[in-house]
Design a protein around this motif. Sequence first.
Motif, mmCIF file in Angstrom:
data_model
loop_
_atom_site.group_PDB
_atom_site.id
_atom_site.type_symbol
_atom_site.label_atom_id
_atom_site.label_comp_id
_atom_site.label_asym_id
_atom_site.label_seq_id
_atom_site.Cartn_x
_atom_site.Cartn_y
_atom_site.Cartn_z
ATOM 1 N N ALA A 1 0.712 -1.271 0.126
ATOM 2 C CA ALA A 1 0.089 -0.002 0.155
ATOM 3 C C ALA A 1 0.937 1.362 -0.016
ATOM 4 O O ALA A 1 1.660 1.322 0.825
ATOM 5 C CB ALA A 1 -0.995 0.179 1.144
ATOM 6 N N ARG B 1 -3.314 1.550 -3.248
ATOM 7 C CA ARG B 1 -4.187 1.829 -2.147
ATOM 8 C C ARG B 1 -5.036 0.557 -1.496
ATOM 9 O O ARG B 1 -5.165 0.559 -0.281
ATOM 10 C CB ARG B 1 -5.276 2.933 -2.377
ATOM 11 C CG ARG B 1 -4.546 4.179 -2.280
ATOM 12 C CD ARG B 1 -3.602 4.567 -0.996
ATOM 13 N NE ARG B 1 -3.008 5.808 -1.506
ATOM 14 C CZ ARG B 1 -2.047 6.332 -0.826
ATOM 15 N NH1 ARG B 1 -1.283 5.395 0.125
ATOM 16 N NH2 ARG B 1 -1.586 7.327 -0.811
ATOM 17 N N ASP B 2 -5.198 -0.588 -2.293
ATOM 18 C CA ASP B 2 -5.905 -1.852 -1.852
ATOM 19 C C ASP B 2 -5.857 -2.768 -3.031
ATOM 20 O O ASP B 2 -5.453 -2.773 -3.979
ATOM 21 C CB ASP B 2 -7.271 -1.556 -1.391
ATOM 22 C CG ASP B 2 -7.664 -2.351 -0.158
ATOM 23 O OD1 ASP B 2 -7.086 -3.597 -0.065
ATOM 24 O OD2 ASP B 2 -8.416 -2.036 0.898
ATOM 25 N N LEU C 1 -12.468 -5.845 -0.302
ATOM 26 C CA LEU C 1 -11.219 -5.047 -0.207
ATOM 27 C C LEU C 1 -10.320 -5.749 0.929
ATOM 28 O O LEU C 1 -10.767 -5.938 2.167
ATOM 29 C CB LEU C 1 -11.494 -3.770 0.099
ATOM 30 C CG LEU C 1 -12.146 -3.109 -0.703
ATOM 31 C CD1 LEU C 1 -12.806 -1.421 -0.206
ATOM 32 C CD2 LEU C 1 -11.381 -2.661 -1.910
ATOM 33 N N LEU D 1 -7.358 -4.779 2.442
ATOM 34 C CA LEU D 1 -6.945 -4.103 3.495
ATOM 35 C C LEU D 1 -8.089 -3.356 4.270
ATOM 36 O O LEU D 1 -8.232 -3.324 5.473
ATOM 37 C CB LEU D 1 -5.944 -2.911 2.942
ATOM 38 C CG LEU D 1 -4.470 -3.588 2.371
ATOM 39 C CD1 LEU D 1 -3.693 -2.281 1.871
ATOM 40 C CD2 LEU D 1 -3.844 -4.395 3.253
ATOM 41 N N GLY D 2 -9.136 -3.046 3.638
ATOM 42 C CA GLY D 2 -9.973 -2.396 4.162
ATOM 43 C C GLY D 2 -11.159 -3.272 4.741
ATOM 44 O O GLY D 2 -11.777 -2.684 5.934
ATOM 45 N N LEU E 1 -5.170 -0.720 9.956
ATOM 46 C CA LEU E 1 -5.706 0.623 9.072
ATOM 47 C C LEU E 1 -4.935 1.565 9.229
ATOM 48 O O LEU E 1 -4.556 2.606 8.550
ATOM 49 C CB LEU E 1 -6.985 0.636 9.350
ATOM 50 C CG LEU E 1 -8.298 -0.298 8.067
ATOM 51 C CD1 LEU E 1 -9.589 0.219 8.533
ATOM 52 C CD2 LEU E 1 -7.678 0.030 6.873
ATOM 53 N N MET F 1 -9.672 7.196 1.035
ATOM 54 C CA MET F 1 -9.655 5.796 1.528
ATOM 55 C C MET F 1 -11.024 5.352 2.178
ATOM 56 O O MET F 1 -11.743 4.207 1.898
ATOM 57 C CB MET F 1 -8.425 5.553 2.423
ATOM 58 C CG MET F 1 -8.356 4.063 2.648
ATOM 59 S SD MET F 1 -7.023 4.089 3.724
ATOM 60 C CE MET F 1 -7.112 2.241 4.207
#
Length: 416
Positions: free
Chosen positions: A13, A29-30, A92, A94-95, A173, A188
């Motif tokens: 990321a 970003r992901d 997602l 990471l999310g 996060l 994000m």
Amino acid sequence: MSSSTLVYLARLAGTPIFDPNGDQVGRVRDAVTRPRPGTLAPRVLGVVAEIGAWRRIFIPMGRVINIGGGGVELSTGQLNLRKFEARAGEVLVLGELLDRRVSVITEPGEPERLGEVTDIAMCPVKATGDWELARIAVRERGGRLGRSHVNQFDWDEVRGLVTVPTAQGTEGLLSIVEGMRSADVATMMLDLPKRRRVELAAALEDTRLADVMEELPEHDQVDIIAALDRDRAADVLEEMEPDDAADLLAELPSSEQAELLDLMEPEEASPVRQLLKYVAGTAGGMMTSEPIILPPDTTIAEALALIRDRRNSPAIAAQIFVTRPPSLTPTGRYLGIVHFQRLLREPPADLIGSIVDRDIDPLDPADDLAKITRKMATYDLVALPVVEAGRLVGAVTVDDVLDHLLPTDWRDQPHD
């Protein structure tokens, strides 16, 4: 599977994305996955890329020819700039999976092992060329001293990643957004499911959350402020710029407005209450009540030192408004403007009262957007004073004007 083929997504990321010419086109970003039945590892469909400010797009893994710690290389420079939105069934990494509480499969008779996901690695499948999630780094807590340690497991050795959790941590996060610009964090958050968005917001420090909130659309601000307990919500409002706090409170029912204003410190609530008196869309409704204001007996050296403060936005720091005491809005009698370029050309010991520009007609709080934009263009300024009964009550900046000129969904529109 060779460990050299593993790409850990939390580490990926923020790394750059390059086109075939070696030019950077964005940042990672992901990653987007789609779960598969049973214990089969999810396939990685592509990465979410940040392209310029406010825009996140999807890049399929088929466009990726090289990926690693140095970034991502693409096979083509032609990208679909449509705003990324996760489809039904997509997740997602990471999310939604980072910080997930999971259990590790143990041998019969062994105690249950629990932990939180700190990173997830993907790897290519040799037979198909697809990518799939492969390894999971889990922080386990336990032992006599209660210390935590991170261990890695194959996908099928962990349970709890494909279920919907009732609660989820935010440590992973938070590590990703650390150092990111507030506008990027806001972008994000808009990509996260509402539950994770609220969890991340609740975990941010008050000042950081206030900065991020100022970059979010007002309806998303309302969702977050409503999810916080009332004391915390009031603390965050205190950290926001008064005009942004007033805009947010204006979206709430009057009973909630009154409750939050009463919970704020009186000196923080006072300018917000003042701004709420003005009609939305007018100079009074969009102005900031805290521009840089100084009395005429201030030296040029003192004025320059004040505008150097990094907390001042470029639009605010471009000029100083000169008034008689008091210097808090509503001030004493308004005298005029001193532009920062003029300050640079004068002796440091001189007083700003000697170089005040008195020829610029101030705005009235009731002036509409059309009048504001015409006057700002006429004077070629990035901020204009708002004066009521001879007293300075605030200033309208060019970013305030742009926010009202652009369509409400401007962040979702394609741009170069």
